[in-house]
Design an enzyme around this catalytic site. Sequence first.
Site, PDB file in Angstrom:
ATOM      1  N   HIS A 235       0.833  -1.216   0.000  1.00 21.59           N
ATOM      2  CA  HIS A 235       0.000   0.000   0.000  1.00 21.59           C
ATOM      3  C   HIS A 235       0.865   1.261   0.000  1.00 21.59           C
ATOM      4  O   HIS A 235       0.436   2.303   0.498  1.00 21.59           O
ATOM      5  CB  HIS A 235      -0.950   0.027   1.202  1.00 21.59           C
TER       6      HIS A 235
ATOM      7  N   SER B  80      17.488  16.893 -16.819  1.00 18.63           N
ATOM      8  CA  SER B  80      16.633  18.073 -16.880  1.00 18.63           C
ATOM      9  C   SER B  80      17.309  19.169 -17.678  1.00 18.63           C
ATOM     10  O   SER B  80      18.536  19.316 -17.659  1.00 18.63           O
ATOM     11  CB  SER B  80      16.318  18.573 -15.468  1.00 18.63           C
TER      12      SER B  80
ATOM     13  N   LYS C  33      20.300  16.077 -12.288  1.00 22.13           N
ATOM     14  CA  LYS C  33      19.227  15.087 -12.152  1.00 22.13           C
ATOM     15  C   LYS C  33      19.514  13.853 -13.003  1.00 22.13           C
ATOM     16  O   LYS C  33      20.005  13.949 -14.110  1.00 22.13           O
ATOM     17  CB  LYS C  33      17.875  15.669 -12.584  1.00 22.13           C
TER      18      LYS C  33
END
Length: 462
Positions: A186, A316, A322
């Site tokens: 979950h 990016s 990134k």
Amino acid sequence: MEYRIERDTLGEIKVPADKLWAAQTQRSKENFPIGTEQMPLEIVKAFAILKKSAALSNQKLGKLSEEKAEAIVVAADEIIAGKWNEHFPLVVWQTGSGTQSNMNVNEVIANRGNQILKEKGSDVHIHPNDDVNMSQSSNDTFPTALHVACVLAVENHVLPAITKLKETLAEKVTAFEHIIKIGRTHLQDATPLTLGQEISGWHRMLEKTERMIAESNTYMKELAIGGTAVGTGINAHPKFGEMVSEEISQFTGKQFISAPNKFHALTSHDEVVYTHGALKALAADLMKIANDVRWLASGPRSGLGEIIIPANEPGSSIMPGKVNPTQSEALTMVVAQVMGNDATIGFAASQGNFELNVFKPVIAYNFLQSAHLLADAIVSFNDNCAVGIEADEEIIKENVNRSLMLVTALNPHIGYENAAKIAKHAHKEGLTLKEAALQSGLLTEEQFNEIVDPKKMIAPKE
């Protein structure tokens, strides 16, 4: 541009002088200026395999001369080799039986065959309908070419790609079998497992879907050829379907058979729905794997960061440093396309009105697109991401030590309610699980250390 005049039952029409197609192909080209999605070359080449097989079968049955059959075979082999790709210009959006594409192949083979015969000094003339399409109808040739193309795409591209990724994941299972990490259900912390165990689940997914695809693909090895117009086999020899299927098997190395019920073979495409459903099952598993990889690699400082993926390109255009999970993103987009294709194929296959389904070209286009996208994306994901996955053992260990779900190990010893109270107290007060357990007075430090050991929590015990 120079033109020549071709004729069919509707009259004369101008055809580019340098093209091997004839009147019916030209009419289709002019009548269906729809989209840019061309009939896949896999279908064209499957047609060529079929026409070659049909010519040899008709020759053996005494219906076609050896001279014509040989020329048809040579022309078909040239198409299979990709020599005349630019001579198959038709789009998918045509008649739903694929008649124009069948005639495109018939016309190119006939015209090329006539060139071959002329070069040999022969005055024999090959006719696209009477000779190349002998004992056939578009209604049984297109579904035959469809099945041949789909079987080859699955067995020559999809299944080898799955095997490649499976092998990589098997290596990661072994490499990471000692690394204990926190599990998640979950999207919340759960009990521990090893990173190897987690990846073994991915590996098993591929094992199962590989078998599903291979099994379902066997149903597409039944061929409609021999059914002709409505399944009765009118204008074909009773043995024609079996003979052609045997020839196709010999040329492809795949075991095709003549469909036992040609009425079914012309109007239903349930085999394609079934096999594409197996491809969709693969796609669903790939979505899960790709998502797990990108979430486990999230960060590097504000995400999970439990695995490290290769930096293939700058992440990016505005944020330096990134490393984006681009292979996962590409793979998940492919999955989205496959899911859409499955909906199209399912609906199209339901449109078998009376003796013929007339959504065949769109079924072919979408199935082959799915097969090739999946194969390409799996190989790309494997080569540019999966093989380079590494574990950040420091972060993994830190996440395990911080997790409150290790309290689950206390359930058999102090009961679920007491264990839950300890976990809630630790969370509320910002304590470690051990600190909260000792404050409860239900356990000694020695007992806690003995029971709450992640190494003892990754397998069942007596």
